[in-house]
Each structure stands twice: as C-alpha cells, then as structure tokens.
Write a protein that holds these residues in place. Structure first.
Motif, short mmCIF file in Angstrom:
data_model
loop_
_atom_site.label_atom_id
_atom_site.label_comp_id
_atom_site.label_asym_id
_atom_site.label_seq_id
_atom_site.Cartn_x
_atom_site.Cartn_y
_atom_site.Cartn_z
N ARG A 196 6.17 50.97 41.80
CA ARG A 196 5.68 50.62 40.47
C ARG A 196 4.96 49.27 40.46
NH1 ARG A 196 6.38 51.60 35.06
NH2 ARG A 196 6.58 49.76 33.74
N THR B 184 3.84 53.89 32.70
CA THR B 184 4.67 54.67 33.62
C THR B 184 3.84 55.04 34.84
OG1 THR B 184 3.98 56.77 32.64
CG2 THR B 184 5.94 55.72 31.69
N LEU B 185 4.52 55.51 35.88
CA LEU B 185 3.81 56.04 37.05
C LEU B 185 3.47 57.50 36.78
CD1 LEU B 185 5.81 54.77 40.17
CD2 LEU B 185 3.59 54.00 39.36
N ILE C 234 -1.20 54.48 37.21
CA ILE C 234 -0.46 54.02 36.04
C ILE C 234 -0.99 54.76 34.82
CG2 ILE C 234 -0.09 52.04 34.51
CD1 ILE C 234 1.58 51.95 37.07
#
Length: 172
Positions: free
Chosen positions: A83, A104-105, A124
């Motif tokens: 991340r 978020t990923l 991302i």
C-alpha cells in the motif's frame, strides 16, 4: 539571511564517470569532492558557478561536477508491492477519478480472474471507484486508468530523465 548562507544552500548536479546525472549534492559536499580530487568541474552551460572563499583558498564551484572515481553505486531493488509504495507511485490519488480521499488498493485485472499482485496490475482507487469497478476489469466497467501502472524506476534514472528534460527546456 546573508549571501554566504544563500550560496551554501545551493546544490550541484553530480555526474558519473560516463556522464549519467546521478543526483544533487549541497555545495559543501561538492567542495569535498573537488578538493579531494574525486570529482572535476563539468561545464554544460555558460552559467558560472560560485566562488567560495576560505582563509587560505578561493575555490570555484561549478553547477555541475563529474566523478573521477567509480561511483560504487549501491544495488537498488524494486520495492515490494504494498500500500505505501503504490500510494507513493500513484501520488496518493485515485487512478480512475483523481480523488485523494478513502483510498484503497485495486487490482486492474481482478485476482479472481487470474490477475497477479504485481506492479503492473495494482493501482490506487478511491472506495467509490473500487466499488463501482467491482470484480471487473476497467474495460468491462467502462472506466479508464489515468496512468498505466508500472514498477518504480531506479532513482538515478528518474533523476537523469528529469535533469535532461529541464536542460532541454532551459535551452529553448
């Protein structure tokens, strides 16, 4: 702030033996490299450098220096896909809409469809875009990536590319 202090805050571009721009160093480090004969002046432009006065010496410090010694470059490994590193690469913004909130990923090709957890497949995304995309590819979801995901480049290569872009802009 005195003029001497302003000069000491300037930086010098360091080139490798084969003229690859490696990094910027402060004037103090450049002076050490020049005085110890580990580097030599390199004139790439007509811009003069700086004159540095000491009690026993006046030294001309150019804006560019070239290392005379092998630069024993440290080995650099591509960082792991996590991340923190993906956030850094994607400039902390969603690769679909540009938002900087609730990040978020996202796997471009979902893992359920055989997508790997690699630099070329992870971006991302904000929660809204990630939710809209769901378990589909961007094409299936009608979404477009702002940039193509790729592994980070060696810092010296990134610096060299930016240096030459800036040099070309200054010549025009």
């Amino acid at each position: 702030m005195t003029i001497a202090m302003q000069v000491l805050e300037q930086s010098v571009v360091v080139f490798s033996q084969n003229y690859l721009p490696l990094c910027r160093v402060n004037i103090k480090r450049a002076i050490v490299l020049l005085v110890t004969n580990k580097a030599e002046p390199l004139s790439l432009s007509t811009e003069a450098g700086w004159k540095i006065h000491s009690p026993s010496l006046i030294l001309e410090v150019p804006k560019h220096i070239r290392l005379k010694i092998a630069s024993g470059e440290r080995t650099w490994k591509v960082p792991p896909v996590n991340r923190r590193e993906v956030l850094r690469r994607d400039h902390h913004s969603c690769q679909y809409c540009g938002s900087k909130k609730s990040l978020t990923l996202d796997h471009v090709i979902p893992r359920s469809q055989g997508g790997p957890h690699t630099w070329n497949n992870v971006v991302i995304a904000c929660e809204k875009c990630n939710s809209h995309k769901g378990n589909r590819t961007p094409f299936e979801a009608g979404m477009h990536l702002r940039t193509k995901p790729k592994a980070p480049a060696h810092p010296a290569i990134t610096f060299a590319e930016q240096f030459w872009i800036n040099m070309q802009a200054n010549l025009e």
